[in-house]
Design a protein around this motif. Structure first.
Motif, PDB file in Angstrom:
ATOM      1  N   SER A 178      16.869  38.522   8.265  1.00 44.68           N
ATOM      2  CA  SER A 178      16.414  39.582   7.143  1.00 44.68           C
ATOM      3  C   SER A 178      17.407  41.190   8.422  1.00 44.68           C
ATOM      4  CB  SER A 178      15.076  40.108   7.060  1.00 44.68           C
ATOM      5  OG  SER A 178      14.634  40.520   8.678  1.00 44.68           O
ATOM      6  N   ALA A 179      17.142  42.203   7.656  1.00 46.33           N
ATOM      7  CA  ALA A 179      18.227  43.277   8.505  1.00 46.33           C
ATOM      8  C   ALA A 179      17.072  43.523   8.985  1.00 46.33           C
ATOM      9  CB  ALA A 179      17.817  43.893   7.105  1.00 46.33           C
ATOM     10  N   GLY A 180      15.818  43.854   8.727  1.00 44.16           N
ATOM     11  CA  GLY A 180      14.584  44.291   9.514  1.00 44.16           C
ATOM     12  C   GLY A 180      15.034  43.119  10.930  1.00 44.16           C
ATOM     13  N   THR A 181      15.306  42.394  10.863  1.00 41.37           N
ATOM     14  CA  THR A 181      15.295  41.205  11.831  1.00 41.37           C
ATOM     15  C   THR A 181      16.109  41.321  12.641  1.00 41.37           C
ATOM     16  OG1 THR A 181      14.172  39.016  10.851  1.00 41.37           O
ATOM     17  CG2 THR A 181      15.098  39.148  12.743  1.00 41.37           C
ATOM     18  N   VAL A 182      17.299  41.827  12.607  1.00 41.00           N
ATOM     19  CA  VAL A 182      18.399  42.476  13.005  1.00 41.00           C
ATOM     20  C   VAL A 182      18.051  44.223  13.733  1.00 41.00           C
ATOM     21  CG1 VAL A 182      21.063  42.921  12.818  1.00 41.00           C
ATOM     22  CG2 VAL A 182      20.707  41.643  11.842  1.00 41.00           C
ATOM     23  N   GLU A 183      17.591  44.483  12.716  1.00 38.87           N
ATOM     24  CA  GLU A 183      17.440  46.358  13.448  1.00 38.87           C
ATOM     25  C   GLU A 183      16.441  46.013  15.056  1.00 38.87           C
ATOM     26  OE1 GLU A 183      15.963  48.339  10.328  1.00 38.87           O
ATOM     27  OE2 GLU A 183      17.869  48.201   9.404  1.00 38.87           O
TER      28      GLU A 183
END
Length: 214
Positions: A178-183
């Protein structure tokens, strides 16, 4: 985006120019040697210049030396080096002063027009755009210093993709997370490298340069 192209192969120079114009960019000049490149940049003050590393008269590093001069004398102009092969010593020299607004792509990347123009836009905007092969060889040749030791394997993977100029969304797609994980990974990289809160774009550039120069 205003562009100066420095490529001694007339056919490729014309192809690049036509491709950029068709996508709404302004090609201020197309030149075939390093001296003409310096003159064109001083005259037109472009947003970015595409520079072949090997140019006349010796076809060794004339383009690279001109690129380094441009970064010093015209810091507002981004420089995207263009080469047939990965030559890490040239990439290292371009990155040596820690400047943003630099890139290094292999010439076969021009076949993917969207990828090439996106990389050019990132460099023009003060970011970095490094060919995956360049990142791989630079990282492989570098010493793994204590500065990077705190990073996990996943955080180094994220940092490597950042070095290619990929956005968080693109990294998430590549890693299938997820994008949140990358952030969270990106935030951890900034924290572990001791990069204080500032504009994220600036921190990304600093993190990438630190990664490639260690």
């Amino acid at each position: 985006m205003r562009v100066v192209i420095a490529e001694d192969a007339a056919v490729l120079r014309e192809l690049l120019g036509r491709m950029l114009v068709e996508r709404g960019h302004e090609v201020c000049a197309g030149v075939g040697d390093a001296d003409a490149l310096r003159t064109a940049v001083a005259e037109h003050r472009p947003d970015v210049t595409v520079v072949d590393i090997r140019m006349p008269p010796s076809h060794t590093d004339e383009g690279l030396r001109a690129a380094i001069d441009i970064r010093r004398e015209h810091p507002g102009t981004g420089v995207l080096l263009f080469s047939q092969y990965v030559e890490t010593k040239y990439a290292t020299r371009l990155l040596a002063d820690g400047s943003a607004g630099v890139g290094y792509l292999l010439k076969d990347r021009v076949a993917n027009v969207a990828e090439f123009t996106d990389a050019l836009a990132r460099v023009a905007g003060g970011g970095t755009a490094l060919d995956p092969e360049v990142v791989t060889q630079l990282a492989g040749a570098s010493r793994r210093t204590a500065e990077l030791a705190p990073l996990t394997a996943r955080e180094r993977q994220v940092l490597s993709l950042m070095a290619e100029g990929r956005s968080n969304a693109a990294i998430a797609q590549t890693l299938v997370v997820s994008a949140g994980t990358v952030e969270k990974h990106v935030a951890a990289v900034f924290d572990k490298l001791g990069l204080p809160p500032s504009q994220d774009a600036n921190r990304r550039v600093l993190a990438v340069l630190r990664y490639l120069r260690t």
